[in-house]
Write an enzyme that holds these catalytic residues in place. Structure first.
Site, PDB file in Angstrom:
ATOM      1  N   HIS A  43       9.786   4.000  -3.531  1.00  0.00           N
ATOM      2  CA  HIS A  43       8.976   4.112  -2.320  1.00  0.00           C
ATOM      3  C   HIS A  43       9.849   3.878  -1.089  1.00  0.00           C
ATOM      4  O   HIS A  43      10.983   3.428  -1.209  1.00  0.00           O
ATOM      5  CB  HIS A  43       7.839   3.079  -2.342  1.00  0.00           C
ATOM      6  CG  HIS A  43       8.344   1.677  -2.223  1.00  0.00           C
ATOM      7  ND1 HIS A  43       8.838   0.964  -3.302  1.00  0.00           N
ATOM      8  CD2 HIS A  43       8.492   0.865  -1.143  1.00  0.00           C
ATOM      9  CE1 HIS A  43       9.251  -0.220  -2.893  1.00  0.00           C
ATOM     10  NE2 HIS A  43       9.061  -0.311  -1.579  1.00  0.00           N
ATOM     11  N   HIS A 129      14.750   3.526   3.667  1.00  0.00           N
ATOM     12  CA  HIS A 129      15.584   3.709   2.482  1.00  0.00           C
ATOM     13  C   HIS A 129      14.713   3.641   1.228  1.00  0.00           C
ATOM     14  O   HIS A 129      13.559   3.232   1.291  1.00  0.00           O
ATOM     15  CB  HIS A 129      16.677   2.632   2.417  1.00  0.00           C
ATOM     16  CG  HIS A 129      16.134   1.258   2.227  1.00  0.00           C
ATOM     17  ND1 HIS A 129      15.616   0.514   3.275  1.00  0.00           N
ATOM     18  CD2 HIS A 129      15.994   0.490   1.110  1.00  0.00           C
ATOM     19  CE1 HIS A 129      15.190  -0.651   2.805  1.00  0.00           C
ATOM     20  NE2 HIS A 129      15.392  -0.686   1.503  1.00  0.00           N
TER      21      HIS A 129
END
Length: 187
Positions: A43, A129
């Site tokens: 995620h 990220h």
């Protein structure tokens, strides 16, 4: 009663996590991290909420409905590998995510709403990220020069279409750890 931990994030499709996991498996001797992210847990975090009462999360969920209405689908690019921490013993190795203006605006709006509602959030600058491994556990230094900026997701499949945000509950003793408890679709 123990409070649950939550975060707000964007789900990453399995075609990205599959390529990442395959890369790690093929190079596992060079990636001795204590924790590898489960392929279902990939995620992009927008806001880590930590341990909070359910009532507070429910109030935030009402606000997330309104925030999501103000966004239209947008695209992000998944980039190469990079690290947080000392390059010889990184605490996190991750896939970079393009610094798309719409993502930054979305994250900022969610962050500000969380602070207004009394959540205590990380004050460090936001760096989107996808964490793939954490907690270096190697005897010798990480081969930073060999792996940094290495593209592990193919050019044909490195694009993410973002059309919603999710509210996740964390189950630290489960695999996978993250459960989507509510989705907020863009208009």
């Amino acid at each position: 009663m123990k409070q649950q931990h939550y975060f707000i994030g964007i789900n990453v499709p399995t075609f990205i996590s599959e390529q990442s996991v395959a890369f790690l498996e093929a190079n596992k001797d060079d990636f001795p991290f204590r924790v590898w992210t489960h392929m279902c847990d990939y995620h992009i975090t927008l806001a880590f909420l930590g341990a909070v009462k359910e009532e507070k999360v429910n109030k935030l969920a009402q606000e997330l409905v309104e925030i999501a209405k103000n966004y239209k689908t947008f695209k992000l690019q998944v980039g190469p590998l990079h690290v947080f921490g000392v390059k010889e013993r990184p605490r996190v190795v991750f896939l970079q995510v393009s610094d798309e203006e719409k993502l930054a605006k979305l994250q900022k709006e969610i962050y500000e709403k969380c602070v207004q509602l009394g959540f205590s959030l990380d004050k460090r600058p936001y760096h989107p990220h996808i964490t793939i491994a954490k907690r270096w556990n190697g005897e010798s230094p990480f081969q930073f020069d060999r792996y940094m900026n290495k593209e592990i997701v193919t050019q044909e499949e490195n694009e993410l279409t973002i059309s919603k945000i999710n509210l996740y509950m964390i189950h630290p003793n489960s695999v996978p750890k993250y459960e989507v408890i509510e989705m907020f679709s863009f208009s």
